[in-house]
Design a protein around this motif. Sequence first.
Motif, PDB file in Angstrom:
ATOM      1  N   PHE A 184       3.071   7.409  -4.824  1.00  0.00           N
ATOM      2  CA  PHE A 184       2.452   8.058  -5.983  1.00  0.00           C
ATOM      3  C   PHE A 184       1.959   9.453  -5.618  1.00  0.00           C
ATOM      4  O   PHE A 184       2.227  10.425  -6.317  1.00  0.00           O
ATOM      5  CB  PHE A 184       1.299   7.208  -6.514  1.00  0.00           C
ATOM      6  CG  PHE A 184       0.538   7.864  -7.622  1.00  0.00           C
ATOM      7  CD1 PHE A 184       1.089   7.986  -8.890  1.00  0.00           C
ATOM      8  CD2 PHE A 184      -0.732   8.366  -7.399  1.00  0.00           C
ATOM      9  CE1 PHE A 184       0.390   8.604  -9.911  1.00  0.00           C
ATOM     10  CE2 PHE A 184      -1.437   8.986  -8.413  1.00  0.00           C
ATOM     11  CZ  PHE A 184      -0.876   9.112  -9.671  1.00  0.00           C
ATOM     12  N   PHE A 185       1.248   9.563  -4.502  1.00  0.00           N
ATOM     13  CA  PHE A 185       0.703  10.856  -4.067  1.00  0.00           C
ATOM     14  C   PHE A 185       1.824  11.882  -3.876  1.00  0.00           C
ATOM     15  O   PHE A 185       1.738  13.012  -4.377  1.00  0.00           O
ATOM     16  CB  PHE A 185      -0.095  10.696  -2.775  1.00  0.00           C
ATOM     17  CG  PHE A 185      -0.540  12.007  -2.201  1.00  0.00           C
ATOM     18  CD1 PHE A 185      -1.654  12.647  -2.708  1.00  0.00           C
ATOM     19  CD2 PHE A 185       0.174  12.605  -1.165  1.00  0.00           C
ATOM     20  CE1 PHE A 185      -2.065  13.877  -2.189  1.00  0.00           C
ATOM     21  CE2 PHE A 185      -0.226  13.824  -0.649  1.00  0.00           C
ATOM     22  CZ  PHE A 185      -1.344  14.468  -1.158  1.00  0.00           C
ATOM     23  N   ILE A 226       2.842   2.119  -2.094  1.00  0.00           N
ATOM     24  CA  ILE A 226       2.923   2.629  -3.461  1.00  0.00           C
ATOM     25  C   ILE A 226       1.962   3.805  -3.655  1.00  0.00           C
ATOM     26  O   ILE A 226       2.268   4.747  -4.399  1.00  0.00           O
ATOM     27  CB  ILE A 226       2.656   1.521  -4.493  1.00  0.00           C
ATOM     28  CG1 ILE A 226       3.009   2.012  -5.899  1.00  0.00           C
ATOM     29  CG2 ILE A 226       1.221   1.045  -4.436  1.00  0.00           C
ATOM     30  CD1 ILE A 226       2.963   0.925  -6.953  1.00  0.00           C
ATOM     31  N   TYR A 227       0.821   3.785  -2.970  1.00  0.00           N
ATOM     32  CA  TYR A 227      -0.142   4.872  -3.104  1.00  0.00           C
ATOM     33  C   TYR A 227       0.391   6.170  -2.499  1.00  0.00           C
ATOM     34  O   TYR A 227       0.222   7.241  -3.074  1.00  0.00           O
ATOM     35  CB  TYR A 227      -1.484   4.485  -2.480  1.00  0.00           C
ATOM     36  CG  TYR A 227      -2.082   3.278  -3.139  1.00  0.00           C
ATOM     37  CD1 TYR A 227      -2.488   3.318  -4.473  1.00  0.00           C
ATOM     38  CD2 TYR A 227      -2.199   2.081  -2.444  1.00  0.00           C
ATOM     39  CE1 TYR A 227      -3.016   2.200  -5.095  1.00  0.00           C
ATOM     40  CE2 TYR A 227      -2.730   0.953  -3.055  1.00  0.00           C
ATOM     41  CZ  TYR A 227      -3.128   1.022  -4.378  1.00  0.00           C
ATOM     42  OH  TYR A 227      -3.657  -0.087  -4.995  1.00  0.00           O
ATOM     43  N   ALA A 228       1.028   6.050  -1.354  1.00  0.00           N
ATOM     44  CA  ALA A 228       1.651   7.232  -0.745  1.00  0.00           C
ATOM     45  C   ALA A 228       2.792   7.741  -1.613  1.00  0.00           C
ATOM     46  O   ALA A 228       2.941   8.950  -1.804  1.00  0.00           O
ATOM     47  CB  ALA A 228       2.153   6.902   0.657  1.00  0.00           C
ATOM     48  N   SER A 285       0.818  -1.219   0.000  1.00  0.00           N
ATOM     49  CA  SER A 285       0.000   0.000   0.000  1.00  0.00           C
ATOM     50  C   SER A 285       0.851   1.269   0.000  1.00  0.00           C
ATOM     51  O   SER A 285       0.343   2.341  -0.299  1.00  0.00           O
ATOM     52  CB  SER A 285      -0.955  -0.006   1.186  1.00  0.00           C
ATOM     53  OG  SER A 285      -0.217  -0.034   2.390  1.00  0.00           O
ATOM     54  N   TRP A 312       7.967   1.396   0.594  1.00  0.00           N
ATOM     55  CA  TRP A 312       7.662   0.572  -0.577  1.00  0.00           C
ATOM     56  C   TRP A 312       8.828  -0.356  -0.913  1.00  0.00           C
ATOM     57  O   TRP A 312       8.688  -1.348  -1.601  1.00  0.00           O
ATOM     58  CB  TRP A 312       7.318   1.487  -1.747  1.00  0.00           C
ATOM     59  CG  TRP A 312       6.911   0.821  -3.019  1.00  0.00           C
ATOM     60  CD1 TRP A 312       6.485  -0.460  -3.194  1.00  0.00           C
ATOM     61  CD2 TRP A 312       6.901   1.419  -4.307  1.00  0.00           C
ATOM     62  NE1 TRP A 312       6.195  -0.688  -4.526  1.00  0.00           N
ATOM     63  CE2 TRP A 312       6.443   0.461  -5.225  1.00  0.00           C
ATOM     64  CE3 TRP A 312       7.225   2.689  -4.777  1.00  0.00           C
ATOM     65  CZ2 TRP A 312       6.313   0.726  -6.584  1.00  0.00           C
ATOM     66  CZ3 TRP A 312       7.080   2.944  -6.121  1.00  0.00           C
ATOM     67  CH2 TRP A 312       6.627   1.962  -7.012  1.00  0.00           C
ATOM     68  N   SER A 371       7.886   7.374   1.905  1.00  0.00           N
ATOM     69  CA  SER A 371       6.957   6.445   1.256  1.00  0.00           C
ATOM     70  C   SER A 371       7.690   5.502   0.299  1.00  0.00           C
ATOM     71  O   SER A 371       7.344   4.319   0.205  1.00  0.00           O
ATOM     72  CB  SER A 371       5.842   7.200   0.545  1.00  0.00           C
ATOM     73  OG  SER A 371       6.347   8.025  -0.472  1.00  0.00           O
ATOM     74  N   TYR A 372       8.704   6.000  -0.392  1.00  0.00           N
ATOM     75  CA  TYR A 372       9.503   5.109  -1.246  1.00  0.00           C
ATOM     76  C   TYR A 372      10.256   4.078  -0.400  1.00  0.00           C
ATOM     77  O   TYR A 372      10.382   2.915  -0.792  1.00  0.00           O
ATOM     78  CB  TYR A 372      10.491   5.892  -2.113  1.00  0.00           C
ATOM     79  CG  TYR A 372       9.882   6.436  -3.368  1.00  0.00           C
ATOM     80  CD1 TYR A 372       9.410   5.587  -4.365  1.00  0.00           C
ATOM     81  CD2 TYR A 372       9.772   7.798  -3.574  1.00  0.00           C
ATOM     82  CE1 TYR A 372       8.848   6.084  -5.527  1.00  0.00           C
ATOM     83  CE2 TYR A 372       9.216   8.308  -4.730  1.00  0.00           C
ATOM     84  CZ  TYR A 372       8.752   7.444  -5.702  1.00  0.00           C
ATOM     85  OH  TYR A 372       8.189   7.943  -6.853  1.00  0.00           O
TER      86      TYR A 372
END
Length: 142
Positions: free
Chosen positions: A9-10, A5-7, A3, A68, A64-65
């Motif tokens: 991306f954002f 990945i969504y952060a 999940s 991930w 976030s990366y």
Amino acid sequence: MPSAIYAAFFFTVAMLVTTAYFLLGGLPLLILQHDEPLDARFVRGFFNVYYKAAFWVALCASASYALWGQWAYAAGAAAMAAVSTALRKRLVPAMEQLGSQIEARNGGAVQRFRRVHATALLVNLAQLVVLVWGLIALSRSL
């Protein structure tokens, strides 16, 4: 796919928007004559806000990366945060000092201020290019 990945991306989109917005917003400010103290104060404040926003967005993108598991991109985003901090500590005080010289009617201060302003925009453009390049590389690796 985690999940995080969504952060990622954002915050990546937020980095792109922040960088592009301030690049496009700072470019027209070069039209200003910079011969008034208010001009210098406004431009200095504009870049101060940009560097703060860029730091926090890049820091969140880095985290976030890392969550991930994309360590290279986490390091890249952390580098963007570090560059923003370094530029804020170097360019904003230089703009403040040159703004004081403009107020004192020092003739060469306006040219130096415009040069600092243009340099900040060029670095911003370079950051945007690196961001887009990184996104292209990331999309190819997925």
